[in-house]
Design an enzyme around this catalytic site. Structure first.
Site, PDB file in Angstrom:
ATOM      1  N   HIS A  44      -8.912   0.561  -2.823  1.00 14.69           N
ATOM      2  CA  HIS A  44      -9.706   0.401  -1.590  1.00 14.69           C
ATOM      3  C   HIS A  44     -10.399   1.731  -1.318  1.00 14.69           C
ATOM      4  O   HIS A  44      -9.756   2.699  -0.921  1.00 14.69           O
ATOM      5  CB  HIS A  44      -8.730   0.005  -0.471  1.00 14.69           C
ATOM      6  CG  HIS A  44      -9.333  -0.135   0.879  1.00 14.69           C
ATOM      7  ND1 HIS A  44      -8.572  -0.295   2.020  1.00 14.69           N
ATOM      8  CD2 HIS A  44     -10.629  -0.153   1.305  1.00 14.69           C
ATOM      9  CE1 HIS A  44      -9.366  -0.388   3.074  1.00 14.69           C
ATOM     10  NE2 HIS A  44     -10.619  -0.300   2.670  1.00 14.69           N
ATOM     11  N   HIS A  87      -1.727  -1.656  -3.849  1.00 16.34           N
ATOM     12  CA  HIS A  87      -2.934  -1.320  -3.094  1.00 16.34           C
ATOM     13  C   HIS A  87      -3.017   0.197  -2.938  1.00 16.34           C
ATOM     14  O   HIS A  87      -2.080   0.837  -2.459  1.00 16.34           O
ATOM     15  CB  HIS A  87      -2.861  -1.994  -1.721  1.00 16.34           C
ATOM     16  CG  HIS A  87      -4.072  -1.839  -0.867  1.00 16.34           C
ATOM     17  ND1 HIS A  87      -5.181  -2.663  -0.987  1.00 16.34           N
ATOM     18  CD2 HIS A  87      -4.354  -0.968   0.129  1.00 16.34           C
ATOM     19  CE1 HIS A  87      -6.087  -2.299  -0.084  1.00 16.34           C
ATOM     20  NE2 HIS A  87      -5.616  -1.257   0.601  1.00 16.34           N
ATOM     21  N   GLY A 137       1.597  -1.737   4.103  1.00 18.85           N
ATOM     22  CA  GLY A 137       1.998  -0.365   3.827  1.00 18.85           C
ATOM     23  C   GLY A 137       3.289  -0.020   4.527  1.00 18.85           C
ATOM     24  O   GLY A 137       4.368  -0.024   3.929  1.00 18.85           O
ATOM     25  N   SER A 138       3.188   0.272   5.852  1.00 19.02           N
ATOM     26  CA  SER A 138       4.387   0.646   6.600  1.00 19.02           C
ATOM     27  C   SER A 138       5.413  -0.484   6.609  1.00 19.02           C
ATOM     28  O   SER A 138       6.616  -0.228   6.592  1.00 19.02           O
ATOM     29  CB  SER A 138       4.003   1.034   8.028  1.00 19.02           C
ATOM     30  OG  SER A 138       3.176   0.046   8.618  1.00 19.02           O
ATOM     31  N   MET A 180     -12.401   4.147   0.711  1.00 17.05           N
ATOM     32  CA  MET A 180     -12.897   4.509   2.042  1.00 17.05           C
ATOM     33  C   MET A 180     -13.578   5.864   1.890  1.00 17.05           C
ATOM     34  O   MET A 180     -13.081   6.896   2.357  1.00 17.05           O
ATOM     35  CB  MET A 180     -11.715   4.555   3.030  1.00 17.05           C
ATOM     36  CG  MET A 180     -11.221   3.158   3.396  1.00 17.05           C
ATOM     37  SD  MET A 180      -9.557   3.141   4.092  1.00 17.05           S
ATOM     38  CE  MET A 180      -8.599   3.087   2.580  1.00 17.05           C
ATOM     39  N   SER A 182       0.853  -1.190   0.000  1.00 18.94           N
ATOM     40  CA  SER A 182       0.000   0.000   0.000  1.00 18.94           C
ATOM     41  C   SER A 182       0.885   1.234   0.000  1.00 18.94           C
ATOM     42  O   SER A 182       1.721   1.402   0.895  1.00 18.94           O
ATOM     43  CB  SER A 182      -0.882   0.004   1.249  1.00 18.94           C
ATOM     44  OG  SER A 182      -1.339   1.322   1.489  1.00 18.94           O
ATOM     45  N   ASP A 218      -5.853  -6.466   5.390  1.00 23.96           N
ATOM     46  CA  ASP A 218      -5.283  -5.119   5.279  1.00 23.96           C
ATOM     47  C   ASP A 218      -5.224  -4.445   6.645  1.00 23.96           C
ATOM     48  O   ASP A 218      -6.261  -4.274   7.302  1.00 23.96           O
ATOM     49  CB  ASP A 218      -6.173  -4.305   4.327  1.00 23.96           C
ATOM     50  CG  ASP A 218      -5.664  -2.884   4.092  1.00 23.96           C
ATOM     51  OD1 ASP A 218      -4.528  -2.579   4.476  1.00 23.96           O
ATOM     52  OD2 ASP A 218      -6.441  -2.101   3.503  1.00 23.96           O
ATOM     53  N   GLY A 219      -4.006  -4.043   7.030  1.00 20.64           N
ATOM     54  CA  GLY A 219      -3.850  -3.255   8.238  1.00 20.64           C
ATOM     55  C   GLY A 219      -2.845  -3.851   9.201  1.00 20.64           C
ATOM     56  O   GLY A 219      -3.100  -4.902   9.797  1.00 20.64           O
ATOM     57  N   GLY A 220      -1.692  -3.198   9.303  1.00 18.50           N
ATOM     58  CA  GLY A 220      -0.694  -3.621  10.284  1.00 18.50           C
ATOM     59  C   GLY A 220      -0.041  -4.958   9.998  1.00 18.50           C
ATOM     60  O   GLY A 220       0.560  -5.552  10.893  1.00 18.50           O
ATOM     61  N   MET A 253     -10.399  -6.191   7.259  1.00 20.97           N
ATOM     62  CA  MET A 253      -9.572  -5.115   7.822  1.00 20.97           C
ATOM     63  C   MET A 253      -9.025  -5.564   9.182  1.00 20.97           C
ATOM     64  O   MET A 253      -9.792  -5.965  10.061  1.00 20.97           O
ATOM     65  CB  MET A 253     -10.392  -3.842   8.019  1.00 20.97           C
ATOM     66  CG  MET A 253     -10.818  -3.119   6.741  1.00 20.97           C
ATOM     67  SD  MET A 253      -9.457  -2.592   5.691  1.00 20.97           S
ATOM     68  CE  MET A 253      -8.560  -1.481   6.776  1.00 20.97           C
ATOM     69  N   ASP A 274      -5.144   3.329  -1.348  1.00 20.58           N
ATOM     70  CA  ASP A 274      -6.122   3.682  -0.321  1.00 20.58           C
ATOM     71  C   ASP A 274      -6.728   5.047  -0.608  1.00 20.58           C
ATOM     72  O   ASP A 274      -6.085   6.073  -0.413  1.00 20.58           O
ATOM     73  CB  ASP A 274      -5.436   3.699   1.051  1.00 20.58           C
ATOM     74  CG  ASP A 274      -5.087   2.300   1.527  1.00 20.58           C
ATOM     75  OD1 ASP A 274      -6.010   1.467   1.611  1.00 20.58           O
ATOM     76  OD2 ASP A 274      -3.903   2.040   1.798  1.00 20.58           O
ATOM     77  N   MET A 293      -9.250   7.853   0.419  1.00 22.46           N
ATOM     78  CA  MET A 293      -9.961   8.331   1.611  1.00 22.46           C
ATOM     79  C   MET A 293     -10.505   9.728   1.337  1.00 22.46           C
ATOM     80  O   MET A 293      -9.820  10.540   0.716  1.00 22.46           O
ATOM     81  CB  MET A 293      -9.008   8.393   2.808  1.00 22.46           C
ATOM     82  CG  MET A 293      -8.326   7.073   3.106  1.00 22.46           C
ATOM     83  SD  MET A 293      -7.341   7.186   4.602  1.00 22.46           S
ATOM     84  CE  MET A 293      -6.452   5.616   4.539  1.00 22.46           C
ATOM     85  N   PHE A 320      -5.787   5.178   8.631  1.00 20.33           N
ATOM     86  CA  PHE A 320      -4.379   5.554   8.748  1.00 20.33           C
ATOM     87  C   PHE A 320      -3.471   4.347   8.590  1.00 20.33           C
ATOM     88  O   PHE A 320      -3.820   3.245   9.011  1.00 20.33           O
ATOM     89  CB  PHE A 320      -4.113   6.213  10.113  1.00 20.33           C
ATOM     90  CG  PHE A 320      -4.884   7.485  10.291  1.00 20.33           C
ATOM     91  CD1 PHE A 320      -4.382   8.688   9.813  1.00 20.33           C
ATOM     92  CD2 PHE A 320      -6.142   7.477  10.890  1.00 20.33           C
ATOM     93  CE1 PHE A 320      -5.113   9.862   9.940  1.00 20.33           C
ATOM     94  CE2 PHE A 320      -6.879   8.643  11.020  1.00 20.33           C
ATOM     95  CZ  PHE A 320      -6.359   9.848  10.537  1.00 20.33           C
ATOM     96  N   GLY A 321      -2.308   4.595   7.996  1.00 20.74           N
ATOM     97  CA  GLY A 321      -1.287   3.566   7.919  1.00 20.74           C
ATOM     98  C   GLY A 321      -0.521   3.504   9.229  1.00 20.74           C
ATOM     99  O   GLY A 321      -0.659   4.376  10.093  1.00 20.74           O
TER     100      GLY A 321
HETATM  101  C1  DX5 Z   1      -5.853   1.664   6.343  1.00 20.12           C
HETATM  102  C2  DX5 Z   1      -5.496   1.207   4.953  1.00 20.12           C
HETATM  103  C3  DX5 Z   1      -4.428   0.197   4.853  1.00 20.12           C
HETATM  104  C4  DX5 Z   1      -3.171   0.536   5.586  1.00 20.12           C
HETATM  105  C5  DX5 Z   1      -2.000  -0.303   5.225  1.00 20.12           C
HETATM  106  O1  DX5 Z   1      -6.975   2.482   6.269  1.00 20.12           O
HETATM  107  O2  DX5 Z   1      -6.618   0.684   4.315  1.00 20.12           O
HETATM  108  O3  DX5 Z   1      -4.189  -0.111   3.486  1.00 20.12           O
HETATM  109  O4  DX5 Z   1      -2.798   1.853   5.387  1.00 20.12           O
HETATM  110  O5  DX5 Z   1      -0.885   0.207   5.861  1.00 20.12           O
HETATM  111  P1  DX5 Z   1      -0.222  -0.530   7.119  1.00 20.12           P
HETATM  112  O6  DX5 Z   1       0.310  -1.831   6.581  1.00 20.12           O
HETATM  113  O7  DX5 Z   1       0.861   0.401   7.545  1.00 20.12           O
HETATM  114  O8  DX5 Z   1      -1.270  -0.728   8.148  1.00 20.12           O
HETATM  115 ZN    ZN Z   2      -6.307  -0.363   2.384  1.00 25.89          ZN
END
Ligand code: DX5
Ligand code: ZN
Length: 221
Positions: A67, A34, A198-199, A69, A9, A176-178, A138, A36, A38, A144-145
């Site tokens: 994705h 990916h 992402g991170s 949001m 991401s 997806d997420g963390g 999720m 995101d 928003m 947020f990442g």
């Molecule tokens: C959160 C996003 C994710 C997220 C991924 O709203 O949909 O895609 O940012 O980043 P990490 O892997 O850092 O959680």
């Molecule tokens: Zn995402």
């Protein structure tokens, strides 16, 4: 053939260098990109829209996994389809008629996907599974990442896998997420076919290439 795909991401990448961010993960061997989206309403953060997605389309051959949001996702299907999205994933909480939006996505030749917040009961997506090519679980609150993986999310993945299996649906199951390399094995074992990171990819001090390799190793290849 690899069984579990990696979808970096770009949320944690340098937004002034997105093309470079896309190309670096492509060269490193990622499977999808990916994106995101928003809107500052459905989630309390704002990223980018169809123009950026279209520009990224010209910068990479990776399939674009978008994705959404955002509120009123149905109003945006045409613009993201025109921009070159391969996958368009909507939140079940973001519209009063998810079925209509999923059908509109498919009518545009884009793969429809559905997702839900970590606190939303899985029953909420049950009526829509047949309309989807992808279900996204999720493992953080969207917005947020860089947030920590919610422990036990692998059980939600396994439960979705069970529901899909019971209905004979062979669709992508994304998380997806963390997601860090240490979660990869657990999630793949639970039935995940696509891991978003992402991170874990863009903020790894060893760099993007080394980061992608860590996920690959954790997935056994
Ligand atoms: C959160 C996003 C994710 C997220 C991924 O709203 O949909 O895609 O940012 O980043 P990490 O892997 O850092 O959680
Ligand atoms: Zn995402």
């Amino acid at each position: 053939m690899r069984s579990t795909k990696l979808a970096p991401s770009i949320l944690s990448a340098d937004f002034a260098r997105l093309a470079e961010a896309a190309r670096s993960v492509e060269t490193a061997g990622a499977d999808w990109l990916h994106l995101d989206v928003m809107d500052g309403h459905f989630v309390p953060n704002l990223t980018f829209g169809p123009k950026t997605v279209g520009d990224l389309r010209k910068s990479t051959r990776l399939p674009l996994d978008v994705h959404l949001m955002i509120e009123r996702p149905g109003d945006w299907v045409d613009r993201y389809a025109d921009a070159g999205a391969e996958w368009l994933v909507i939140h079940v909480e973001s519209t009063s008629d998810p079925a209509a939006v999923l059908r509109a996505i498919r009518a545009r030749g884009v793969h429809p996907g559905i997702t839900l917040r970590p606190g939303t009961a899985l029953e909420a997506i049950d009526p829509y599974l047949e309309l989807c090519d992808l279900v996204l679980v999720m493992s953080v609150e969207p917005g947020f990442g860089g947030q920590p993986f919610i422990p036990g999310s692998e059980r939600r993945v396994a439960e979705v896998a069970k529901r899909l299996g019971a209905r004979g649906l062979r669709v992508e199951l994304e998380v997806d997420g963390g997601v860090k390399p240490e979660h990869a094995g657990l999630l793949a074992a639970a039935g995940a076919t696509v891991l978003v990171a992402g991170s874990g990819v863009y903020l790894d001090p060893d760099g993007v290439h080394a980061a992608v390799a860590k996920y690959r190793r954790a997935l056994g290849g």
